[in-house]
Scaffold this motif. Structure first.
Motif, PDB file in Angstrom:
ATOM      1  N   SER A   2       0.830  -1.190   0.000  1.00 34.84           N
ATOM      2  CA  SER A   2       0.000   0.000   0.000  1.00 34.84           C
ATOM      3  C   SER A   2       0.873   1.251   0.000  1.00 34.84           C
ATOM      4  O   SER A   2       2.054   1.209   0.287  1.00 34.84           O
ATOM      5  N   ASN A   3       0.251   2.368  -0.309  1.00 34.27           N
ATOM      6  CA  ASN A   3       0.956   3.638  -0.279  1.00 34.27           C
ATOM      7  C   ASN A   3       1.476   3.864   1.130  1.00 34.27           C
ATOM      8  O   ASN A   3       0.748   3.719   2.104  1.00 34.27           O
ATOM      9  N   ILE A   4       2.712   4.261   1.241  1.00 35.70           N
ATOM     10  CA  ILE A   4       3.366   4.414   2.540  1.00 35.70           C
ATOM     11  C   ILE A   4       2.682   5.460   3.419  1.00 35.70           C
ATOM     12  O   ILE A   4       2.797   5.433   4.625  1.00 35.70           O
ATOM     13  N   THR A   5       1.952   6.388   2.826  1.00 34.61           N
ATOM     14  CA  THR A   5       1.301   7.447   3.601  1.00 34.61           C
ATOM     15  C   THR A   5      -0.168   7.177   3.885  1.00 34.61           C
ATOM     16  O   THR A   5      -0.836   8.012   4.482  1.00 34.61           O
ATOM     17  N   ASP A   6      -0.691   6.026   3.501  1.00 34.53           N
ATOM     18  CA  ASP A   6      -2.113   5.727   3.691  1.00 34.53           C
ATOM     19  C   ASP A   6      -2.566   5.805   5.146  1.00 34.53           C
ATOM     20  O   ASP A   6      -3.707   6.142   5.422  1.00 34.53           O
ATOM     21  N   ASN A   7      -1.697   5.471   6.088  1.00 29.63           N
ATOM     22  CA  ASN A   7      -2.085   5.382   7.489  1.00 29.63           C
ATOM     23  C   ASN A   7      -1.871   6.664   8.285  1.00 29.63           C
ATOM     24  O   ASN A   7      -2.090   6.677   9.484  1.00 29.63           O
ATOM     25  N   MET A   8      -1.435   7.731   7.637  1.00 29.05           N
ATOM     26  CA  MET A   8      -1.135   8.953   8.364  1.00 29.05           C
ATOM     27  C   MET A   8      -2.417   9.705   8.710  1.00 29.05           C
ATOM     28  O   MET A   8      -3.252   9.962   7.865  1.00 29.05           O
ATOM     29  N   ASN A   9      -2.544  10.027   9.969  1.00 27.10           N
ATOM     30  CA  ASN A   9      -3.692  10.754  10.490  1.00 27.10           C
ATOM     31  C   ASN A   9      -3.132  11.825  11.424  1.00 27.10           C
ATOM     32  O   ASN A   9      -2.509  11.505  12.438  1.00 27.10           O
ATOM     33  N   VAL A  10      -3.344  13.092  11.093  1.00 24.28           N
ATOM     34  CA  VAL A  10      -2.748  14.195  11.843  1.00 24.28           C
ATOM     35  C   VAL A  10      -3.145  14.152  13.321  1.00 24.28           C
ATOM     36  O   VAL A  10      -2.322  14.412  14.191  1.00 24.28           O
ATOM     37  N   ASP A  14      -0.448  13.826  16.286  1.00 22.60           N
ATOM     38  CA  ASP A  14      -0.380  14.828  17.356  1.00 22.60           C
ATOM     39  C   ASP A  14      -0.537  14.172  18.719  1.00 22.60           C
ATOM     40  O   ASP A  14       0.192  14.488  19.664  1.00 22.60           O
ATOM     41  N   ASP A  15      -1.478  13.243  18.839  1.00 25.95           N
ATOM     42  CA  ASP A  15      -1.674  12.528  20.098  1.00 25.95           C
ATOM     43  C   ASP A  15      -0.420  11.741  20.471  1.00 25.95           C
ATOM     44  O   ASP A  15      -0.005  11.734  21.629  1.00 25.95           O
ATOM     45  N   ALA A  16       0.202  11.098  19.498  1.00 27.06           N
ATOM     46  CA  ALA A  16       1.428  10.331  19.755  1.00 27.06           C
ATOM     47  C   ALA A  16       2.531  11.247  20.279  1.00 27.06           C
ATOM     48  O   ALA A  16       3.222  10.914  21.252  1.00 27.06           O
ATOM     49  N   ILE A  17       2.687  12.411  19.671  1.00 27.77           N
ATOM     50  CA  ILE A  17       3.702  13.377  20.111  1.00 27.77           C
ATOM     51  C   ILE A  17       3.441  13.791  21.554  1.00 27.77           C
ATOM     52  O   ILE A  17       4.351  13.793  22.388  1.00 27.77           O
ATOM     53  N   GLN A  18       2.202  14.123  21.857  1.00 29.64           N
ATOM     54  CA  GLN A  18       1.852  14.557  23.211  1.00 29.64           C
ATOM     55  C   GLN A  18       2.093  13.460  24.240  1.00 29.64           C
ATOM     56  O   GLN A  18       2.655  13.715  25.316  1.00 29.64           O
ATOM     57  N   MET A  19       1.679  12.244  23.922  1.00 28.02           N
ATOM     58  CA  MET A  19       1.851  11.123  24.867  1.00 28.02           C
ATOM     59  C   MET A  19       3.337  10.827  25.106  1.00 28.02           C
ATOM     60  O   MET A  19       3.747  10.612  26.251  1.00 28.02           O
ATOM     61  N   LEU A  20       4.121  10.812  24.040  1.00 29.42           N
ATOM     62  CA  LEU A  20       5.551  10.533  24.198  1.00 29.42           C
ATOM     63  C   LEU A  20       6.255  11.643  24.963  1.00 29.42           C
ATOM     64  O   LEU A  20       7.101  11.369  25.825  1.00 29.42           O
ATOM     65  N   ASN A  21       5.909  12.886  24.678  1.00 30.05           N
ATOM     66  CA  ASN A  21       6.524  14.003  25.413  1.00 30.05           C
ATOM     67  C   ASN A  21       6.127  14.010  26.879  1.00 30.05           C
ATOM     68  O   ASN A  21       6.918  14.383  27.740  1.00 30.05           O
ATOM     69  N   ARG A  22       4.924  13.579  27.171  1.00 35.48           N
ATOM     70  CA  ARG A  22       4.436  13.597  28.545  1.00 35.48           C
ATOM     71  C   ARG A  22       4.984  12.425  29.368  1.00 35.48           C
ATOM     72  O   ARG A  22       5.380  12.597  30.517  1.00 35.48           O
TER      73      ARG A  22
END
Length: 90
Positions: A2-10, A14-22
C-alpha cells in the motif's frame, strides 16, 4: 504494497507526540518525536514516512516504550512494523 502514507492521520500523530513528550522522557525517542512533528505538518511525505519507519526499527527496546504510551503507533508504520520480513523480500 500500500501507499506508505495511507495510514497517516494528523490527530493520531499529534496525540502520539503529546503522549511521548508527557510520559516517555528517554533521549532515544527524540529523533522519533522530531519525525512525528514533521509528519504532522506534512502527513503525505513519503520520505518522512520512510524515515519514521527506519527510526522506529532502530529504537530497539524503546519500541516497547512507544507502544506502551501510544498503542496504535503500529498503524503509522506501513507493512511489517518489526521488520521481521525484511530478509524474506530479497
Amino acid at each position: 504494497m500500500s501507499n506508505i502514507t495511507d495510514n497517516m492521520n494528523v490527530e493520531k500523530i499529534d496525540d502520539a507526540i503529546q503522549m511521548l513528550n508527557r510520559y516517555a522522557k528517554e533521549d532515544s525517542l527524540k529523533p522519533l518525536i522530531s519525525i512525528l512533528e514533521a509528519l504532522k505538518k506534512d502527513p503525505y511525505s513519503e520520505s518522512l514516512s520512510a524515515e519514521l519507519t527506519d527510526t522506529w526499527r532502530k529504537l530497539g527496546i524503546y519500541q516497547g516504550t512507544v507502544l506502551t504510551y501510544v498503542p496504535y503507533f503500529y498503524t503509522l508504520i506501513p507493512d511489517d512494523i518489526f521488520g521481521d520480513n525484511l530478509n524474506l523480500k530479497k
